[in-house]
Design a protein around this motif. Structure first.
Motif, PDB file in Angstrom:
ATOM      1  N   PRO A 119       0.696  -1.130  -0.068  1.00  0.00           N
ATOM      2  CA  PRO A 119      -0.049   0.040  -0.001  1.00  0.00           C
ATOM      3  C   PRO A 119       0.709   1.185   0.119  1.00  0.00           C
ATOM      4  O   PRO A 119       0.516   2.222  -0.579  1.00  0.00           O
ATOM      5  CB  PRO A 119      -0.714  -0.049   1.444  1.00  0.00           C
ATOM      6  CG  PRO A 119       0.100  -1.083   1.908  1.00  0.00           C
ATOM      7  CD  PRO A 119       0.610  -1.975   1.173  1.00  0.00           C
ATOM      8  N   ALA A 120       1.776   1.446   0.678  1.00  0.00           N
ATOM      9  CA  ALA A 120       2.882   2.416   0.885  1.00  0.00           C
ATOM     10  C   ALA A 120       3.502   2.746  -0.597  1.00  0.00           C
ATOM     11  O   ALA A 120       3.180   4.112  -0.799  1.00  0.00           O
ATOM     12  CB  ALA A 120       3.781   2.497   1.933  1.00  0.00           C
ATOM     13  N   SER A 121       4.090   1.940  -0.995  1.00  0.00           N
ATOM     14  CA  SER A 121       4.775   2.073  -2.308  1.00  0.00           C
ATOM     15  C   SER A 121       3.766   2.362  -3.607  1.00  0.00           C
ATOM     16  O   SER A 121       3.975   3.224  -4.300  1.00  0.00           O
ATOM     17  CB  SER A 121       5.708   1.108  -2.804  1.00  0.00           C
ATOM     18  OG  SER A 121       4.995  -0.206  -2.714  1.00  0.00           O
ATOM     19  N   SER A 122       2.626   1.761  -3.441  1.00  0.00           N
ATOM     20  CA  SER A 122       1.645   1.925  -4.550  1.00  0.00           C
ATOM     21  C   SER A 122       1.147   3.232  -4.332  1.00  0.00           C
ATOM     22  O   SER A 122       0.938   4.000  -5.532  1.00  0.00           O
ATOM     23  CB  SER A 122       0.359   0.917  -4.422  1.00  0.00           C
ATOM     24  OG  SER A 122       1.019  -0.527  -4.662  1.00  0.00           O
ATOM     25  N   SER A 123       0.810   3.762  -3.254  1.00  0.00           N
ATOM     26  CA  SER A 123       0.249   5.180  -2.936  1.00  0.00           C
ATOM     27  C   SER A 123       1.130   6.170  -3.228  1.00  0.00           C
ATOM     28  O   SER A 123       0.731   7.051  -3.926  1.00  0.00           O
ATOM     29  CB  SER A 123      -0.322   5.244  -1.647  1.00  0.00           C
ATOM     30  OG  SER A 123      -1.607   4.321  -1.189  1.00  0.00           O
ATOM     31  N   ILE A 124       2.391   6.065  -3.206  1.00  0.00           N
ATOM     32  CA  ILE A 124       3.296   7.096  -3.284  1.00  0.00           C
ATOM     33  C   ILE A 124       3.523   7.208  -4.883  1.00  0.00           C
ATOM     34  O   ILE A 124       3.676   8.318  -5.382  1.00  0.00           O
ATOM     35  CB  ILE A 124       4.700   6.615  -2.696  1.00  0.00           C
ATOM     36  CG1 ILE A 124       4.812   6.758  -1.154  1.00  0.00           C
ATOM     37  CG2 ILE A 124       6.061   7.464  -3.285  1.00  0.00           C
ATOM     38  CD1 ILE A 124       5.910   6.302  -0.245  1.00  0.00           C
ATOM     39  N   VAL A 125       3.920   6.110  -5.439  1.00  0.00           N
ATOM     40  CA  VAL A 125       3.660   6.148  -6.827  1.00  0.00           C
ATOM     41  C   VAL A 125       2.502   6.832  -7.622  1.00  0.00           C
ATOM     42  O   VAL A 125       2.740   7.842  -8.475  1.00  0.00           O
ATOM     43  CB  VAL A 125       4.012   4.753  -7.586  1.00  0.00           C
ATOM     44  CG1 VAL A 125       4.058   4.811  -9.135  1.00  0.00           C
ATOM     45  CG2 VAL A 125       5.278   4.120  -7.421  1.00  0.00           C
ATOM     46  N   SER A 126       1.487   6.680  -6.996  1.00  0.00           N
ATOM     47  CA  SER A 126       0.072   7.137  -7.737  1.00  0.00           C
ATOM     48  C   SER A 126       0.318   8.706  -7.348  1.00  0.00           C
ATOM     49  O   SER A 126      -0.176   9.550  -8.225  1.00  0.00           O
ATOM     50  CB  SER A 126      -1.067   6.418  -6.986  1.00  0.00           C
ATOM     51  OG  SER A 126      -2.094   7.069  -7.492  1.00  0.00           O
ATOM     52  N   LEU A 127       0.679   9.078  -6.014  1.00  0.00           N
ATOM     53  CA  LEU A 127       0.590  10.570  -5.539  1.00  0.00           C
ATOM     54  C   LEU A 127       1.710  11.210  -6.385  1.00  0.00           C
ATOM     55  O   LEU A 127       1.524  12.550  -6.920  1.00  0.00           O
ATOM     56  CB  LEU A 127       1.017  10.466  -4.120  1.00  0.00           C
ATOM     57  CG  LEU A 127       0.536  11.750  -3.691  1.00  0.00           C
ATOM     58  CD1 LEU A 127      -0.704  12.328  -3.478  1.00  0.00           C
ATOM     59  CD2 LEU A 127       1.085  11.730  -1.979  1.00  0.00           C
ATOM     60  N   LEU A 128       2.837  10.740  -6.659  1.00  0.00           N
ATOM     61  CA  LEU A 128       3.907  11.455  -7.302  1.00  0.00           C
ATOM     62  C   LEU A 128       3.349  11.614  -8.726  1.00  0.00           C
ATOM     63  O   LEU A 128       3.534  12.568  -9.356  1.00  0.00           O
ATOM     64  CB  LEU A 128       5.140  10.843  -7.276  1.00  0.00           C
ATOM     65  CG  LEU A 128       5.788  10.780  -5.773  1.00  0.00           C
ATOM     66  CD1 LEU A 128       7.307   9.904  -6.116  1.00  0.00           C
ATOM     67  CD2 LEU A 128       6.103  11.971  -5.275  1.00  0.00           C
ATOM     68  N   SER A 129       2.893  10.613  -9.337  1.00  0.00           N
ATOM     69  CA  SER A 129       2.215  10.671 -10.625  1.00  0.00           C
ATOM     70  C   SER A 129       1.227  11.847 -10.861  1.00  0.00           C
ATOM     71  O   SER A 129       1.201  12.534 -11.901  1.00  0.00           O
ATOM     72  CB  SER A 129       1.812   9.452 -11.217  1.00  0.00           C
ATOM     73  OG  SER A 129       1.222   9.491 -12.422  1.00  0.00           O
ATOM     74  N   SER A 130       0.419  11.827  -9.956  1.00  0.00           N
ATOM     75  CA  SER A 130      -0.579  12.800 -10.127  1.00  0.00           C
ATOM     76  C   SER A 130       0.016  14.456  -9.814  1.00  0.00           C
ATOM     77  O   SER A 130      -0.517  15.325 -10.283  1.00  0.00           O
ATOM     78  CB  SER A 130      -1.756  12.692  -8.813  1.00  0.00           C
ATOM     79  OG  SER A 130      -2.471  11.405  -9.092  1.00  0.00           O
ATOM     80  N   CYS A 131       0.964  14.445  -8.982  1.00  0.00           N
ATOM     81  CA  CYS A 131       1.688  15.636  -8.807  1.00  0.00           C
ATOM     82  C   CYS A 131       2.373  15.934 -10.088  1.00  0.00           C
ATOM     83  O   CYS A 131       2.383  17.230 -10.257  1.00  0.00           O
ATOM     84  CB  CYS A 131       2.474  15.496  -7.378  1.00  0.00           C
ATOM     85  SG  CYS A 131       3.381  16.900  -6.774  1.00  0.00           S
ATOM     86  N   LEU A 132       2.934  15.342 -10.434  1.00  0.00           N
ATOM     87  CA  LEU A 132       3.704  15.648 -11.685  1.00  0.00           C
ATOM     88  C   LEU A 132       2.821  15.939 -13.014  1.00  0.00           C
ATOM     89  O   LEU A 132       3.251  16.871 -13.589  1.00  0.00           O
ATOM     90  CB  LEU A 132       4.722  14.496 -12.074  1.00  0.00           C
ATOM     91  CG  LEU A 132       5.906  14.856 -12.996  1.00  0.00           C
ATOM     92  CD1 LEU A 132       6.860  15.734 -12.432  1.00  0.00           C
ATOM     93  CD2 LEU A 132       6.576  13.585 -13.568  1.00  0.00           C
ATOM     94  N   HIS A 133       1.819  15.310 -12.812  1.00  0.00           N
ATOM     95  CA  HIS A 133       0.843  15.571 -13.969  1.00  0.00           C
ATOM     96  C   HIS A 133       0.142  16.971 -13.752  1.00  0.00           C
ATOM     97  O   HIS A 133       0.084  17.537 -14.860  1.00  0.00           O
ATOM     98  CB  HIS A 133      -0.360  14.585 -14.022  1.00  0.00           C
ATOM     99  CG  HIS A 133      -1.371  14.846 -15.021  1.00  0.00           C
ATOM    100  ND1 HIS A 133      -1.022  14.493 -16.317  1.00  0.00           N
ATOM    101  CD2 HIS A 133      -2.858  15.140 -14.828  1.00  0.00           C
ATOM    102  CE1 HIS A 133      -2.256  14.864 -17.008  1.00  0.00           C
ATOM    103  NE2 HIS A 133      -3.083  15.218 -16.421  1.00  0.00           N
TER     104      HIS A 133
END
Length: 315
Positions: A119-133
């Motif tokens: 859950p932590a790594s999946s959420s971080i990847v998703s959050l960074l992707s949204s942030c970069l987008h």
């Protein structure tokens, strides 16, 4: 090197109603201030419980997400991208990182740390992707292609957990211990058009972590530090077979380590340090631990708990 800085309010993914405030400080290309640059590393800082109206300008300054981002840049250098994450859910002042550590109680304290589902790594990847987008929306299609075509590998990652944010560090340690060193890298279609300056999968993210910083972490119950010998042993064994190394730095103050009413914090810290030192010998020197104590000549107070953000030595 110039930088783009701002505080974004972004969802973890399209299916959630929870929004995270993330302060981002991203390095820009020296050839064009309009282009994002490939960073030497990504530093991700997880903040603690919320503070408001304390009357102490030092504490309120060091809770400010943008100010913390500036401090982290000053610690790691101008070629690093920084993301400072505030929990999206609070119970009063208590941060609840339930997207990252799903087994938590109503105050955000962990019931357990389990790698199941990552859950932590999946959420971080998703959050960074949204942030970069969100940042890329300000750029042109041509610039995006220029950035993406210049990237050959994912930068290394530094993760930092301050106070309650330490629970995310513990969860990540659990997930690192369960990472398959023979994972097959995949890139989702949603990431293809984005610059690969952040990890594209939970596997690549976990594999990119080279430093973990615990910053004056503490809870009102057990679980401030992970003390599972199997977790540390598996990390050591994985590193012994791998080309990567992992550096754990544990920063503390009398506020947490000398609290007689919460003696478990010091005991858990000491046990984690013992395990890391013991298993570090079995990793061929690839698992390092450093312990740093700040403000030993001061009486414990809330301000020193925040002062450590300014004072911490990440070298």
């Amino acid at each position: 090197m110039e930088r783009w800085s701002g505080v974004l309010k972004i969802p973890l993914n399209a299916s959630t109603s929870n929004y995270y405030r993330v302060a981002s400080s991203l390095c820009l290309s020296s050839s064009s201030s309009q282009n994002l640059a490939v960073p030497s590393a990504n530093a991700i800082f997880f903040h603690g419980d919320r503070v408001q109206d304390t009357g102490n300008h030092v504490i309120e300054r060091l809770y400010d997400l943008q100010k913390v981002a500036e401090i982290i840049v000053s610690k790691f250098g101008n070629s690093v991208n920084v993301f400072v994450v505030e929990s999206s859910v609070f119970n009063g002042p208590f941060a609840i990182y339930k997207d990252f550590v799903p087994s938590v109680n109503q105050w955000g304290a962990p019931k357990s740390y389990s790698p199941i589902g990552f859950p932590a790594s999946s959420s971080i990847v998703s959050l960074l992707s949204s942030c970069l987008h969100e940042v890329i929306l300000k750029k042109s299609k041509e610039e995006i292609n220029q950035i993406a075509s210049s990237v050959h590998q994912c930068p290394k990652t530094f993760v930092l957990g301050f106070s309650k944010g330490g629970v995310v560090m513990n969860q990540l340690m659990s997930e690192i211990s369960s990472l398959d060193t023979n994972f097959a890298e995949t890139t989702s279609s949603a990431m293809i058009e984005e610059p690969q300056i952040i990890p594209a999968s939970k596997e690549s993210f976990l594999n990119s972590i080279s430093e973990v910083h615990y910053i004056d972490v503490g809870l009102n119950s057990s679980g401030a530090y992970i003390t599972d010998q199997n977790v540390v042993q598996r990390i050591s064994q994985r590193l012994a077979r791998d080309v990567n190394s992992l550096r754990i730095v544990i920063h503390g103050t009398p506020r947490q380590w000398c609290d007689e009413h919460r003696g478990w914090i010091l005991k858990e810290k000491d046990e984690l340090v013992r395990l890391l030192k013991s298993e570090g010998e079995n990793s061929g020197g690839k698992l390092e631990v450093h312990e740093r104590f700040y403000f030993s000549d001061r009486l414990a107070d809330l301000q020193m708990h925040f002062d450590i953000i300014d004072a911490m030595d990440v070298s």
